[in-house]
Design a protein around this motif. Structure first.
Motif, PDB file in Angstrom:
ATOM      1  N   ALA A  30       0.839  -1.199   0.000  1.00 59.23           N
ATOM      2  CA  ALA A  30       0.000   0.000   0.000  1.00 59.23           C
ATOM      3  C   ALA A  30       0.876   1.251   0.000  1.00 59.23           C
ATOM      4  O   ALA A  30       1.962   1.254   0.579  1.00 59.23           O
ATOM      5  CB  ALA A  30      -0.929   0.002   1.203  1.00 59.23           C
ATOM      6  N   THR A  31       0.416   2.299  -0.645  1.00 62.15           N
ATOM      7  CA  THR A  31       1.147   3.559  -0.696  1.00 62.15           C
ATOM      8  C   THR A  31       0.673   4.489   0.413  1.00 62.15           C
ATOM      9  O   THR A  31      -0.433   4.339   0.942  1.00 62.15           O
ATOM     10  CB  THR A  31       0.932   4.266  -2.048  1.00 62.15           C
ATOM     11  OG1 THR A  31      -0.468   4.546  -2.194  1.00 62.15           O
ATOM     12  CG2 THR A  31       1.396   3.387  -3.206  1.00 62.15           C
ATOM     13  N   PHE A  34      -2.650   6.368  -0.372  1.00 64.13           N
ATOM     14  CA  PHE A  34      -3.798   5.458  -0.281  1.00 64.13           C
ATOM     15  C   PHE A  34      -4.144   5.167   1.174  1.00 64.13           C
ATOM     16  O   PHE A  34      -5.311   5.210   1.573  1.00 64.13           O
ATOM     17  CB  PHE A  34      -3.480   4.151  -1.017  1.00 64.13           C
ATOM     18  CG  PHE A  34      -4.557   3.109  -0.879  1.00 64.13           C
ATOM     19  CD1 PHE A  34      -5.710   3.154  -1.652  1.00 64.13           C
ATOM     20  CD2 PHE A  34      -4.427   2.066   0.032  1.00 64.13           C
ATOM     21  CE1 PHE A  34      -6.709   2.202  -1.514  1.00 64.13           C
ATOM     22  CE2 PHE A  34      -5.413   1.106   0.184  1.00 64.13           C
ATOM     23  CZ  PHE A  34      -6.565   1.178  -0.605  1.00 64.13           C
ATOM     24  N   GLY A 514       0.143   3.950  -6.639  1.00 63.57           N
ATOM     25  CA  GLY A 514      -0.061   2.638  -7.244  1.00 63.57           C
ATOM     26  C   GLY A 514       0.392   2.530  -8.679  1.00 63.57           C
ATOM     27  O   GLY A 514       0.495   1.415  -9.217  1.00 63.57           O
ATOM     28  N   LYS A 548      -4.257  -4.918  -7.756  1.00 68.67           N
ATOM     29  CA  LYS A 548      -3.570  -4.176  -6.703  1.00 68.67           C
ATOM     30  C   LYS A 548      -3.321  -2.741  -7.130  1.00 68.67           C
ATOM     31  O   LYS A 548      -3.569  -1.795  -6.362  1.00 68.67           O
ATOM     32  CB  LYS A 548      -2.241  -4.855  -6.360  1.00 68.67           C
ATOM     33  CG  LYS A 548      -1.543  -4.252  -5.134  1.00 68.67           C
ATOM     34  CD  LYS A 548      -2.341  -4.483  -3.870  1.00 68.67           C
ATOM     35  CE  LYS A 548      -1.652  -3.942  -2.653  1.00 68.67           C
ATOM     36  NZ  LYS A 548      -2.418  -4.179  -1.406  1.00 68.67           N
ATOM     37  N   GLN A 552      -4.994   0.760  -5.460  1.00 72.50           N
ATOM     38  CA  GLN A 552      -4.216   1.886  -4.967  1.00 72.50           C
ATOM     39  C   GLN A 552      -4.508   3.190  -5.709  1.00 72.50           C
ATOM     40  O   GLN A 552      -4.501   4.273  -5.118  1.00 72.50           O
ATOM     41  CB  GLN A 552      -2.716   1.579  -5.085  1.00 72.50           C
ATOM     42  CG  GLN A 552      -2.256   0.420  -4.230  1.00 72.50           C
ATOM     43  CD  GLN A 552      -2.332   0.729  -2.742  1.00 72.50           C
ATOM     44  OE1 GLN A 552      -1.812   1.737  -2.277  1.00 72.50           O
ATOM     45  NE2 GLN A 552      -3.016  -0.120  -2.006  1.00 72.50           N
TER      46      GLN A 552
END
Length: 782
Positions: A30-31, A34, A514, A548, A552
């Motif tokens: 995950a960023t 996000f 992402g 994914k 994101q």
């Protein structure tokens, strides 16, 4: 070994569960944007700044643990890992402390002490050390028994030298002793800067530091970097004086060494010899090591502060209010080579370009006015963007004549001087070459100038952040750290605003959480081949953009006029069903709910919570539905430069001018007043109130009024004040300024009966120092 989540939680003053949950999200890919926006329930509402700090500390502490394991393994392999040592290694909370503990066991080249040990002299060193205070022991007589000609120790003097090196190395590798010396230096040392002989003319710009001294712990970052640059250019020499008030009585650090080793010197022969060991330990082993360490630490702290200032200015610039989707003419000023002209439509597409020569030597002023006026009318231009480089003010006057020429037909045309920093970098880039393969490099710069007025964020992301010119000493700091910090700022700004997926360039898309350069380019290629996206779900058709990356990025990508009104908002697709449920509960379709403040304000978020969505996320959703896709950037404003004030020589004290803040530092703000040289508003002149941080008063991009306080044409320095009632004669060091004069008075730690005096506690020290360096040095002393 401490728990990383526990350490970070204590530093951020949050719960350990919040940190642990965030670490799990980061490890899952995950960023930060996000997590900050869409995982508030998981993190307990940690904001962007907390998450960035957490991410940074997580990397440091993991590196620390990796290094710890390497060191433990190394010492264990030597058969020297005792339970006490392992406990100390596990409790080490900084890399410095860890390396201090490892020092005696670290594989190294053969030293003079090791050679002496191999020659069998260590028992003598131990005996002389143990004999401190014993008048019956004669070092030279004892040394005769250890003469070893085959090993190079031919006489008692050589043997005693060997014994001295054994003890020196032993003392200098004592982690607890190093910690004590480090604390003393951090509290008392002075940084001294002097001119290198013969460099007075060559290094004139550093003359403020030709004979300069100030407490090491309170050196501001900008002065530290200036002195370090002077040293790198061979103009200045920098030294750390650990005892600025010793007056030739020797270093108190020697007494710290002696006290730590339990040595209390008398007048006998062995004490005299041990005294030489202590002196040599300090002067040969520890002093140089500490000077290198503390100057390195000073550099690291100064670079960190400079990077922080650069990042904050960059964020302010990127988040500057856009002029909007208006047809714009970009003018890249020039004299001999002419003014480059580029016209872009309301979407930023280049529609026309040319070059005019209004200035010397061609002086085609009237012809240039007619040419530009015709282009303005032909393409319905609303804005004229003028680069602030060479011939900017002359070109600004030209634009004024053009506006007067078309005023009858187009009364709303506006001219704006914009920063062209980085435009030349973009012009010569591969990106610009791909976009405009047949356009001259200089004309590409005019396109960039026009676009950055329309939308600074969308255009400036195409330029390497450190080329935008909103920081100081950017070439002197760690380039990897600078790039990482600035990239994080760009990412946060882009995701805060959101990106129109049908309009955005690949560089802008690559900054979306992402996504990367490859995925961004794939989106653009897919759009070019298949036409505009009509829903966020269609993004899953883009090559290599999997679930994914979609999770994101989707919430930050906007699709205007698409199949689903929610696609134009910051509501994440994972929450669409929740919005539909809320709308159904209110007996309204989703489209009718959007923008309906009356209904939305009456909704209680707690009524719609689920296992997945809590009150924080639902509150965000309701705010977004009220103003979908809202732009967090402020209102667009412009500065008006004073006519007739075009060069630094035109300035006079007490002039009141309007300008634009270009750069904010810890000591003040730089303001562009239209004379091709920014002026400085010192921190003491920002406002009548006490200011500890200039960023709380102004930010990059602000339009401000200033008074000219002083002008140094030769050095191209302009002193300004935002205190418009301030008089030039009043300009003097204020409560915001710290004197840089040499220190005087008694040392903070005066020897007391052979023992260090009681030190003030950390809170007292930090209060006295009162800046970021003090806090950092306090950590260093631990």
């Amino acid at each position: 070994m401490h728990n990383i989540a526990e350490i970070i939680a204590q530093e951020l003053q949050v719960r350990e569960q919040q940190v642990a949950a965030t670490i799990t999200l980061l490890d899952e890919g995950a960023t930060v944007p996000f997590i900050a926006r869409y995982r508030k329930e998981v993190t307990g509402g940690l904001d962007d700044t907390q998450l960035r700090n957490l991410f940074s500390r997580l990397g440091y502490l993991r590196e620390l643990n990796e290094r710890r394991q390497v060191i433990i393994t190394s010492i264990d392999a030597q058969g020297k890992l005792t339970p006490e040592l392992q406990r100390a290694l596990n409790e080490a909370d900084t890399k410095t402390r860890l390396e201090d503990l490892y020092l005696p066991y670290k594989p190294k080249r053969r030293t003079k002490g090791q050679i002496a040990i191999e020659a069998g002299i260590e028992p003598l060193a131990d005996k002389l050390f143990a004999a401190a205070g014993d008048a019956s022991v004669e070092p030279e007589l004892e040394a005769n028994a250890f003469i070893n000609a085959e090993a190079g120790f031919n006489d008692a003097k050589a043997v005693l030298d060997g014994a001295r090196y054994i003890l020196m190395e032993r003392f200098a590798e004592d982690a607890e002793l190093l910690a004590k010396v480090r604390r003393y230096i951090a509290d008392n040392a002075v940084l001294e800067s002097k001119m290198v002989a013969g460099k007075e003319q060559e290094g004139a710009k550093f003359r403020d530091y030709f004979e300069h001294s100030e407490p090491l712990a309170t050196v501001p970052s900008h002065r530290a970097l200036a002195m370090l640059r002077g040293r790198n250019e061979g103009v200045l020499s920098l030294t750390i004086n650990a005892d600025p008030n010793s007056e030739g009585t020797g270093s108190y650090c020697e007494q710290i060494i002696a006290n730590h080793q339990g040595l209390n010197f008398g007048g006998n022969a062995v004490d005299s010899w041990l005294s030489t060991v202590v002196t040599a330990t300090w002067r040969i082993k520890i002093a140089l090591q500490m000077e290198t360490e503390f100057i390195s630490q000073m550099r690291e702290l100064a670079e960190g502060e400079a990077i922080k200032v650069f990042a904050r200015n960059l964020g302010d610039l990127l988040m500057a209010a856009p002029a909007g989707a208006k047809a714009t003419m970009g003018l890249d000023p020039g004299l001999r080579t002419g003014v480059k002209v580029a016209l872009v439509n309301d979407t930023g597409k280049l529609v026309a370009h040319t070059t005019i020569f209004p200035h010397a030597p061609q002086n085609q002023w009237d012809k240039s006015v007619r040419t530009l006026a015709n282009l303005v009318k032909m393409h319905s231009i609303e804005l004229i963007a003028i680069g602030n480089g060479t011939a900017s003010r002359e070109t600004d006057r030209l634009a004024a004549d053009v506006i007067a020429e078309v005023k009858a037909d187009m009364p709303n045309v506006t001219k704006v001087v914009v920063s062209e920093a980085g435009a030349s970098v973009y012009s010569a880039s591969e990106l610009a070459a791909n976009e405009f393969p047949d356009l001259d490099v200089s004309l590409r710069g005019a396109v960039s100038i026009a676009r950055r007025l329309q939308d600074p964020l969308a255009e400036l992301v195409k330029i390497e952040p450190k080329s935008i010119g909103v920081g100081q000493y950017q070439h002197d700091v760690s380039q990897s750290q600078l790039s990482a910090s600035l990239e994080a700022v760009v990412e946060d700004c882009v995701n805060s605003v959101g990106v129109d997926v049908n309009m955005a360039s690949a560089p802008l898309l690559s900054q979306v959480a992402g996504l990367n350069r490859t995925l961004a380019q794939n989106i653009v290629d897919f759009r070019d081949e298949n036409g505009r996206f009509n829903s966020r779900k269609e993004l899953l058709k883009v090559p290599r953009l999997g679930p994914k990356a979609f999770e994101q990025s989707a919430g930050f990508l906007r699709i205007r006029d698409g199949n689903n009104a929610l696609d134009a908002s910051a509501v994440h697709p994972e929450a669409y069903a929740l919005v539909e449920h809320i709308a159904a509960a209110k007996g309204s379709p989703v489209d009718a709910l959007i923008g309906n403040s009356t209904v939305l304000n009456a909704i209680n978020p707690s009524e719609f919570t689920t296992a997945e969505f809590g009150v924080p996320t639902i509150t965000d959703i309701l705010k977004e539905l009220d103003k979908p896709g809202r732009d967090p950037r402020g209102e667009f404003k412009t500065a008006t430069f004073k006519e007739g004030v075009e060069e630094i020589k035109d300035l006079r004290p007490e002039m009141i001018l309007e300008g634009v803040v270009t750069n904010v530092t810890n000591f003040g703000a730089f303001v562009d007043i239209g004379v091709h040289q920014d002026g400085l508003v010192h921190i003491s002149s920002l406002t009548d109130k006490f200011v500890s941080d200039p960023h709380t008063v102004v930010k990059a991009g602000d339009v401000v009024k200033v008074k000219v306080m002083e002008v140094d044409v030769e050095r191209r320095r302009i002193g300004l004040s935002m205190r418009l009632d301030e008089k030039p004669a009043e300009k003097a060091p204020s409560r915001n300024e710290r004197p840089a004069a040499k220190t005087s008075g008694k040392p903070a730690h005066k020897p007391n009966n052979g023992k260090p005096a009681k030190r003030p506690d950390n809170k007292q020290v930090n209060a006295a120092m009162g800046n970021a360096f003090a806090e950092a040095f306090a950590k260093l002393k631990k």
